[in-house]
Write a protein that holds these residues in place. Structure first.
Motif, PDB file in Angstrom:
ATOM      1  N   ARG A  29       5.072  13.132  -4.463  1.00 33.50           N
ATOM      2  CA  ARG A  29       4.658  13.658  -5.761  1.00 33.50           C
ATOM      3  C   ARG A  29       4.931  15.143  -5.809  1.00 33.50           C
ATOM      4  O   ARG A  29       4.872  15.828  -4.800  1.00 33.50           O
TER       5      ARG A  29
ATOM      6  N   GLN B  22       7.323   9.022   2.605  1.00 32.66           N
ATOM      7  CA  GLN B  22       6.500  10.084   2.029  1.00 32.66           C
ATOM      8  C   GLN B  22       7.075  11.473   2.183  1.00 32.66           C
ATOM      9  O   GLN B  22       6.607  12.412   1.555  1.00 32.66           O
TER      10      GLN B  22
ATOM     11  N   ASP C 120       1.867   3.448  -3.083  1.00 30.89           N
ATOM     12  CA  ASP C 120       0.944   4.408  -3.687  1.00 30.89           C
ATOM     13  C   ASP C 120       1.094   5.803  -3.104  1.00 30.89           C
ATOM     14  O   ASP C 120       0.400   6.725  -3.521  1.00 30.89           O
ATOM     15  N   TYR C 121       1.973   5.927  -2.132  1.00 32.62           N
ATOM     16  CA  TYR C 121       2.130   7.226  -1.476  1.00 32.62           C
ATOM     17  C   TYR C 121       3.537   7.794  -1.630  1.00 32.62           C
ATOM     18  O   TYR C 121       4.026   8.507  -0.761  1.00 32.62           O
TER      19      TYR C 121
ATOM     20  N   GLU D 239       0.556  11.165 -10.402  1.00 31.06           N
ATOM     21  CA  GLU D 239       1.304  10.059  -9.823  1.00 31.06           C
ATOM     22  C   GLU D 239       2.755  10.453  -9.629  1.00 31.06           C
ATOM     23  O   GLU D 239       3.250  11.403 -10.232  1.00 31.06           O
ATOM     24  N   SER D 240       3.401   9.715  -8.761  1.00 26.63           N
ATOM     25  CA  SER D 240       4.788  10.028  -8.458  1.00 26.63           C
ATOM     26  C   SER D 240       5.674   9.673  -9.648  1.00 26.63           C
ATOM     27  O   SER D 240       5.435   8.695 -10.358  1.00 26.63           O
TER      28      SER D 240
ATOM     29  N   ARG E 276       6.388   4.916   6.939  1.00 30.39           N
ATOM     30  CA  ARG E 276       5.462   5.699   6.116  1.00 30.39           C
ATOM     31  C   ARG E 276       5.908   7.151   6.026  1.00 30.39           C
ATOM     32  O   ARG E 276       5.926   7.750   4.950  1.00 30.39           O
ATOM     33  N   LYS E 277       6.263   7.685   7.176  1.00 25.92           N
ATOM     34  CA  LYS E 277       6.698   9.076   7.186  1.00 25.92           C
ATOM     35  C   LYS E 277       7.965   9.246   6.348  1.00 25.92           C
ATOM     36  O   LYS E 277       8.110  10.196   5.589  1.00 25.92           O
TER      37      LYS E 277
ATOM     38  N   SER F  34       0.824  -1.221   0.000  1.00 24.22           N
ATOM     39  CA  SER F  34       0.000   0.000   0.000  1.00 24.22           C
ATOM     40  C   SER F  34       0.852   1.263   0.000  1.00 24.22           C
ATOM     41  O   SER F  34       0.492   2.274  -0.600  1.00 24.22           O
ATOM     42  N   LEU F  35       2.007   1.184   0.649  1.00 26.44           N
ATOM     43  CA  LEU F  35       2.824   2.394   0.785  1.00 26.44           C
ATOM     44  C   LEU F  35       3.327   2.913  -0.561  1.00 26.44           C
ATOM     45  O   LEU F  35       3.526   4.117  -0.745  1.00 26.44           O
TER      46      LEU F  35
END
Ligand code: ZN
Length: 1121
Positions: free
Chosen positions: A563, A771, A559-560, A569-570, A767-768, A556-557
């Motif tokens: 960007r 991103q 997708d983040y 999208e990235s 996650r941090k 899932s990550l």
């Protein structure tokens, strides 16, 4: 034009400074720089006089040319061979970026930016803020100076000439060109912190060590105040209302010569104009021995409507008895007995010494309500603990740059005398709150940003346009440069360009330039960066469930990924590697039905076995990637392999980025000491017996230089390494951390990782980290105006010469601390200027320059220096300096040097700025009154004084972490925040008021939260009401509370909700997810918790605050005698 100025060779400080550089410091993070090239820029030693005030030159009165173009100028040429950052070759100018990146609109270069008109040469970054007139702001001219009086300073230091608001260059309340800025009179409610002055601590018998303190004071007298001398401040009434009036000249530049931002209205009794009588010294005074009884606090707040007088003052205020806590002061058993008949007890009351809580609270109350407007030179910003908004009016926000002092000595002699380090803590890509405007992106067209011909400084608000706008004089080196034709603009009658407010680079402290191909490696615009995920699949990693966890999360990550702005999208491509003793590469090309694995077992000479299909677009290869992430945990489920390699993993990532010709980041998830046969193989050399010996420094040094060389290669490629460590034993963080550290990356450590308790923290960090905003292939240079120059740098980076800080990656949380030294005299008129230029590649592959400018005041009186210091920033610098010192010197030497330097700082103040008083008094400068308590926290930190529970890896880890911390992070790290949860108002959004970090502040009947940026402790007293325990933990008694909780249970009651919301608030404020630890009073974990009660004596031998203050006092007295 000569651009190759000879670089300075003579050290600005000719002699070693006693106690300051008393131990050897390796250059830049431990790398030696043999034969490092000298700067070829003349930025720091221009022969011309300093920055001239922007007075309209005669030439500006000439009739301007009738066309929009400037008159022909002769000799206008770009300096040859001297483009930005010399390592990049100069080549054909091209525009645009590769097709795969977002198209950047490039309008005609000569077109001025007009708010709301299109097309615009100012591209917005990420959001669509209009660069236009912000709402008229309240005139804000606040300065710490106004809030403090220093003993005899007013008497001993001649007041600067021309003080007063009337001569201060007005700070516009508006960016509009119509002069509609409103000035709101300075009102008492906006007043500066009105704290008292010198703090007297008559420590007649310095009780360190083993002595008692005689606490004597003259109680109950309200300090008398004398109105400030007229020269130190003119009230608001003298500030002419300007509504409808022509805009005053000379807007956001530095104040005019001799100006100082003046104090508050004279009704505010914050100045003592002559040596104050003893009764004005807040604190303790000789007098009848009245132990434990203290006079009222100084009236350090003016009566203000709606503002309650603070009665628990930072000095001298009596603290109420602590209910349910009858024990003696734990850290100072000698002082613990209650007052009684003869002999009277001798104890310095902790409430009579400066309180961090009070200082933080005062600053919040005084400075939190109004925005900090950056239009005035040398303003000290609010503390990092205060919530405030920033309005950029020509100087960089304190979120980007904070300085140890905003008024720096004119001469190196003065600087040496004071021993106050001159340093700036710079966070070039800092995240701003949503209410503030991101730096605007400015496009100067094909020829790139307009710069000074000689020192290459970038166009900024302090450049002075002359000759009708055809030339500009550099504010850094005074060189005069032709204005390129496309950039020409007429000047108004004040000498200011008429497009002043339309151009961020003329009116703002921070902005970005779109870089041309000249600023790119190999004369080629960069490709978008790539992320490579490299997962340890050895036995421990698989068995702990880590491998499965990472693979699940990545699904899932991905997708983040970061960007650019509004891109759908990235642009970042991804790749995957797993490893133990060998490496496995994966082909995840979108056309494949299943991922393909390629094993490289020859780790001695790493290569990438596939080019096509390794780095892919997430959307295109979604199915193949998902399939791979499903398969990895299964493939290695039965592994018996326990050994790992490490260096070849980095080499593989580096080679992959090289092959793809892009910058990027490696996310390495690693569990053990790399003992398998391979380059960079390590041995276990941990040895706690080395602590407190001359060899202790080796514990912080890498055991091989192999990783330093690898880091250098990584930086050259723009390969940044983020390392997630999951050790069950020593894995040599000091060595494994070299590459992350020198490439600008991060290290995360989860010792004894357990899925149940640690996964949430790890996943949040991951996650941090994935991103967060990051710039690649970054080079930072700090230019200064004539007289000072950047001499030393601290942080996570690499330096191949003495001026350029190189980072393969720089994220929004990383800071670089820069130290400055004099190489010439400064002048009070000109002040001093800094310009930080960061060249980097955005996450979409756009090459940009981020510019931050800051103007500082300069002083000939030491008192001015001491009035404008920022202790939190000072501590940030001192900690980083000391933490680097342990690489080369015994820890004790480093500690002694720190104490000595601070004693010298305070002794110099006492000698030159404070009123004459008995040597028995400790007098601290108002803005440094927390220096002793904070310094003590640094001294007893794990790196400098480890307790028995601190591992070698912990120390190496902390050492590297602190080196990249910003001021807010070091502040809470060294002096943790302690909140009484049971005092929280469940109906309010606010946090409960913090209390001081001492065990005697804790009540058995309450629950407290302590956070330091890495951990959150929830401490539960033994006498806490059962209902509170039930509400917070869901169990019926104290004994049933589990230490194993890593999160608080989600319970539907107001107290549980409130506490969890506090925890969430704190987690949101920190760059890393803090580990939650439940501590029950009198439980074994309490020892760990007590380690963070930093005002108390520590188990590892660290002094209590009271003891340390006495020790500092003794040191100061020795220096003065
Ligand atoms: Zn210049």
């Amino acid at each position: 034009m000569s651009v190759n100025q000879q670089a300075h060779t003579g050290p600005p400080y000719g002699q070693p400074q006693p106690g300051y550089q008393g131990y050897q410091q390796p250059a830049y993070g431990g790398q030696s720089l043999p034969g490092a090239p000298q700067s070829q820029y003349g930025a720091y030693n221009g022969p011309m006089p300093g920055y001239q005030q922007p007075v309209p030159p005669q030439g500006s009165l000439r009739a301007p040319p009738t066309s929009g173009a400037p008159p022909p100028v002769s000799g206008a040429s770009h300096p040859s061979g001297h483009v930005a950052y010399s390592q990049f070759e100069h080549g054909d100018v091209q525009n645009g970026i590769p097709a795969s990146a977002a198209p950047v609109q490039r309008p005609p270069a000569s077109q001025p930016f007009l708010p709301g008109s299109a097309p615009t040469p100012v591209s917005q970054i990420s959001t669509f803020q209009q660069y236009g007139p912000p709402p008229a702001s309240v005139q804000q001219l606040r300065n710490h100076m106004a809030g403090m009086t220093i003993g005899c300073t007013a008497a001993s230091a001649p007041p600067p000439a021309g003080l007063g608001y009337a001569s201060v260059p007005p700070v516009s309340g508006s960016f509009s060109a119509t002069g509609s800025g409103l000035y709101t009179p300075y009102s008492a409610s906006q007043g500066p912190p009105l704290t008292s002055v010198s703090q007297g601590l008559p420590l007649v018998q310095p009780p360190f060590p083993g002595q008692t303190i005689s606490t004597q004071r003259l109680p109950t007298q309200v300090p008398g105040f004398t109105p400030p001398p007229p020269s130190t401040g003119v009230g608001p009434s003298s500030y002419p209302p300007t509504t409808g009036a022509p805009r005053p000249p000379a807007m956001p530049g530095p104040p005019l010569p001799g100006q100082t931002v003046a104090g508050p209205p004279s009704s505010q009794p914050n100045h003592v104009s002559s040596p104050p009588p003893p009764s004005t010294m807040a604190g303790l005074h000789p007098g009848p021995p009245m132990s434990g009884l203290h006079g009222p606090p100084p009236p350090n707040h003016p009566p203000q409507p709606g503002y309650q007088m603070q009665q628990n003052g930072s000095f001298g205020q009596m603290r109420g008895p602590q209910p349910n806590y009858g024990g003696a002061y734990p850290g100072a058993p000698n002082y613990g007995s209650p007052p009684g008949p003869p002999p009277p007890p001798k104890r310095l009351d902790p409430d009579s010494i400066p309180s961090p809580i009070q200082v933080i609270e005062d600053d919040r109350n005084n400075r939190g309500s109004e925005p900090f407007v950056t239009g005035v030179r040398g303003q000290v910003p609010p503390l990092v603990t205060t919530n405030f908004l920033v309005k950029d009016q020509g100087n960089a926000s304190p979120r980007y740059i904070r300085c140890t002092s905003y008024n720096i000595p004119c001469t190196s002699d003065m600087a040496k005398q004071s021993q106050v380090p001159l340093a700036a803590v710079i966070k070039p890509l800092a995240t701003l709150p949503p209410e503030e405007t991101l730096p605007y992106l400015v496009d100067h067209g094909e020829s790139g940003p307009v710069r000074c011909n000689r020192c290459k400084a970038y166009m900024c608000p302090f450049m002075q346009f002359i000759e009708g706008g055809r030339r500009f004089q550099c504010c850094f080196c005074s060189c005069v440069t032709e204005v390129p034709p496309h950039y020409f603009q007429h000047l108004d009658h004040t000498g200011k360009r008429v497009d002043f407010y339309d151009r961020p680079e003329l009116s703002l402290g921070s902005y970005e330039f779109l870089a041309t191909v000249d600023y790119c490696k190999n004369n080629k615009f960069p490709s978008p960066p790539a992320f490579i995920f490299m997962i340890d699949v050895s036995y421990n990693a698989v068995k702990s469930g880590l491998v499965r966890l990472i693979c699940e999360e990545l699904k899932s990550l991905l997708d983040y990924l970061p960007r650019e702005g509004n891109m759908e999208e990235s642009a970042i491509r991804v790749g995957f590697v797993t490893y133990n003793k060998v490496l496995h590469f994966y082909n995840v090309k979108s056309s494949l039905a299943q991922p393909q694995m390629m094993v490289v077992s020859d780790v001695a000479d790493m290569f990438v076995p596939l080019l096509d299909g390794f780095l892919v677009n997430v959307n295109e290869s979604r199915t193949v990637i998902a399939s791979l992430l499903d398969q990895i945990p299964e493939m290695f489920a039965d592994t018996r392999e326990t050994e790992t390699v490490f260096a070849p993993v980095i080499q593989a990532g580096l080679e992959a980025l090289k092959a793809a010709d892009c910058a990027g980041k490696l996310f390495i998830f690693h569990t053990s000491l790399p003992i398998a046969e391979a380059p960079g193989k390590l041995k276990n050399r941990d040895d706690r017996k080395l602590i407190n010996t001359d060899k202790e420094k080796t514990l912080f040094q890498p055991q091989t230089s192999f990783y330093n060389n690898l880091a250098k290669d990584c930086v050259a490629q723009g390969c940044c390494v983020d390392l997630f460590l999951f050790p069950n034993q020593y894995l040599d963080v000091a060595t494994l951390g070299v590459v992350p550290y020198q490439t600008g990356g991060s290290i995360y450590k989860y010792a004894y990782f357990q899925l149940e308790t640690d996964q949430y923290r790890f996943l949040n960090d991951l996650r941090k980290d994935v991103q967060k905003e990051v710039g690649f292939d970054a080079v930072m240079r700090v230019r200064t105006s004539t007289g000072i120059r950047a001499t030393d740098f601290f942080g996570a980076f690499y330096m191949s010469n003495t001026t350029d800080v190189e980072m393969a990656g720089l994220d929004c949380d990383k800071t670089i601390t820069v130290e400055f030294k004099h190489d010439d005299k400064l002048s009070e008129d000109s002040g001093a200027l800094l310009q930080c230029a960061l060249l980097y590649t955005s996450c979409a592959g756009q090459r940009r320059l981020r510019i931050h400018n800051l103007s500082l005041n300069c002083c000939t009186q030491l008192a001015d220096l001491y009035r404008n210091c920022e202790t939190d920033t000072l501590i940030n610098y001192l900690a980083k300096h000391a933490y680097r010192g342990v690489l080369s010197s015994p820890v004790k030497t480093v500690r002694d040097a720190l104490i000595n330097q601070c004693a010298q700082i305070l002794a110099c103040y006492r000698k030159n700025c404070a009123s004459p008083s008995s040597a028995g008094q400790l007098i601290l400068p108002e803005c440094m009154k927390l220096l002793p308590v904070y310094l003590n926290c640094v001294l007893k930190s794990d790196v400098l004084q480890p307790g028995p529970e601190v591992t070698t890896d912990d120390r190496a880890y902390i050492r590297q972490l602190v080196t990249s911390m910003d001021v807010a992070e070091t502040n809470v790290f060294f002096y943790p925040r302690l909140l009484p949860l049971t005092k929280a108002d469940v109906d309010s959004d606010s946090l409960p008021a913090a209390i001081r970090n001492s065990e005697e502040r804790l009540s058995k009947g309450d629950i407290y939260l302590l956070e330091n940026g890495l951990n959150i402790f929830v401490w539960v007293g033994v006498n806490v009401q059962q209902s509170l325990i039930q509400n917070l933990f869901g169990v019926s008694s104290f004994s049933q509370i589990s230490n194993a909780l890593s999160t608080l249970p989600v319970l539907e009651n107001p107290f549980s909700k409130k506490v969890r919301s506090i925890v969430d608030t704190l987690q949101g404020q920190r760059s890393r997810y803090m580990k939650l630890i439940i501590v029950k009073q009198e439980d074994k974990l309490e020892m760990l918790f007590k380690h963070f009660l930093v005002e108390d004596k520590s188990l590892s031998g660290g002094a209590s605050y009271v003891d340390f203050l006495c020790h500092m006092h003794k040191e100061i007295r020795q220096l003065l005698s």
